[in-house]
Enzyme design. Structure first.
Site, PDB file in Angstrom:
ATOM      1  N   GLY A  13       4.596   4.877  -6.124  1.00 32.80           N
ATOM      2  CA  GLY A  13       4.274   5.261  -4.755  1.00 32.80           C
ATOM      3  C   GLY A  13       3.968   6.731  -4.564  1.00 32.80           C
ATOM      4  N   VAL A  57      19.637   8.775  -8.227  1.00 31.01           N
ATOM      5  CA  VAL A  57      20.059   9.865  -7.348  1.00 31.01           C
ATOM      6  C   VAL A  57      21.415   9.596  -6.696  1.00 31.01           C
ATOM      7  CG1 VAL A  57      17.722  10.673  -6.864  1.00 31.01           C
ATOM      8  CG2 VAL A  57      18.773   8.958  -5.359  1.00 31.01           C
ATOM      9  N   ASN A  83      11.691  12.974  -2.710  1.00 30.15           N
ATOM     10  CA  ASN A  83      10.935  11.786  -2.338  1.00 30.15           C
ATOM     11  C   ASN A  83      11.724  10.490  -2.489  1.00 30.15           C
ATOM     12  OD1 ASN A  83       8.399  10.029  -2.079  1.00 30.15           O
ATOM     13  ND2 ASN A  83       9.088   9.581  -4.154  1.00 30.15           N
ATOM     14  N   TYR A 149      18.396   1.861   8.227  1.00 29.82           N
ATOM     15  CA  TYR A 149      17.291   2.610   7.614  1.00 29.82           C
ATOM     16  C   TYR A 149      16.862   3.746   8.534  1.00 29.82           C
ATOM     17  CZ  TYR A 149      12.761   3.945   5.806  1.00 29.82           C
ATOM     18  OH  TYR A 149      11.706   4.682   5.320  1.00 29.82           O
ATOM     19  N   GLY A 180       3.994   7.336   8.225  1.00 35.41           N
ATOM     20  CA  GLY A 180       4.105   6.023   8.812  1.00 35.41           C
ATOM     21  C   GLY A 180       3.877   4.977   7.732  1.00 35.41           C
ATOM     22  N   PHE A 186       7.386  -0.117  -1.164  1.00 33.91           N
ATOM     23  CA  PHE A 186       8.408  -0.025  -0.117  1.00 33.91           C
ATOM     24  C   PHE A 186       8.763  -1.398   0.451  1.00 33.91           C
ATOM     25  CE2 PHE A 186       9.485   0.276   4.387  1.00 33.91           C
ATOM     26  CZ  PHE A 186      10.468   1.252   4.419  1.00 33.91           C
TER      27      PHE A 186
END
Length: 248
Positions: A13, A57, A83, A149, A180, A186
């Site tokens: 992505g 992460v 990111n 989220y 957006g 995703f």
């Protein structure tokens, strides 16, 4: 002066597109992600211009250890692109999965903090740095079933502002790009591998591409030292808000 950028979520992505965009512009890249096979593909493409780090992460010791072990040829980090992030599920608050909630908060919020904390000493030591946090339009509004989220991305928005204040005296630039609808993996993650449902999200209009966002990130980084793009929202033309999208 040679620019070295560390990019999280680099294996797909927006992250992968940003690796390619900045590498084309001559940056040396520290590409971070969980999937070693995809990191190896980036390494094969960019060779000695790129160093890879495989970690999650959410794992603070792994984050700290990996970044501390970056070789001298990829130091100091002057650009950080936070990111890594994702969405899990699309359930109302009363039936949401606790596991999904933990994943979103741990990755989107705590992961950003862990990486930033590990990279900042290099920026503070040199007095140079530029941090780009990848947020979302979900951090600017709330939509049905977006609950946790949206909360996690609102936290990114707040951290972006707070980091800019805290690091002001150090001369470190901090800004956010809030996309957006971008066609990436995703929705596949959000719908837990339901490719049909994920594809429907992007049907009937032209969504943004990862490359669109990567070009914006590169533009923000290319501004002269006295210019900081502090907070930018970008949507496809067909999108007016999280819930209003003009489809054919």
């Amino acid at each position: 002066m040679e620019q070295i950028a560390l990019i999280t979520g680099a294996t797909s992505g927006i992250g992968k597109a940003t690796v390619n965009e900045l590498a084309r512009k001559g940056y040396r890249i520290v590409a971070c992600g969980r999937r070693q096979d995809r990191l190896d593909e980036l390494k094969a493409q960019w060779g000695d211009q790129l160093h890879t780090l495989a970690f999650d992460v959410r794992d603070q010791p792994a984050v700290a250890g990996a970044i501390a072990a970056i070789p001298e040829s990829f130091r100091p980090i002057r650009v950080l692109v936070n990111n890594a992030g994702n969405a899990h599920g699309l359930d109302p608050i009363q039936s949401g999965s606790l596991e999904d909630w933990d994943a979103m908060i741990d990755i989107n919020v705590k992961g950003l903090l862990y990486v930033t904390r590990a990279v900042l000493p290099m920026m503070l030591e040199t007095g140079e740095g530029h941090i780009i946090n990848i947020g979302s339009t979900a951090g600017k509004e709330v939509y049905p079933r977006g609950n946790v989220y949206c909360a996690s991305k609102h936290a990114v928005d707040a951290l972006n502002q707070a980091m800019r204040i805290d690091l002001n005296e150090a001369g470190i630039r901090v800004g956010a790009v809030n996309p957006g609808l971008v066609e990436t993996e995703f929705s596949q993650v959000r719908f837990k591998g339901d490719d049909t449902r994920a594809a429907q999200v992007y049907q009937g209009f032209q969504p943004l591409t990862p490359e669109d966002i990567a070009e914006i990130i590169a533009f923000a980084l290319s501004r002269p030292p006295h210019v900081n793009i502090a907070d930018l929202v970008v949507m496809p033309t067909a999108q007016a808000s999280s819930t209003i999208v003009r489809k054919e």
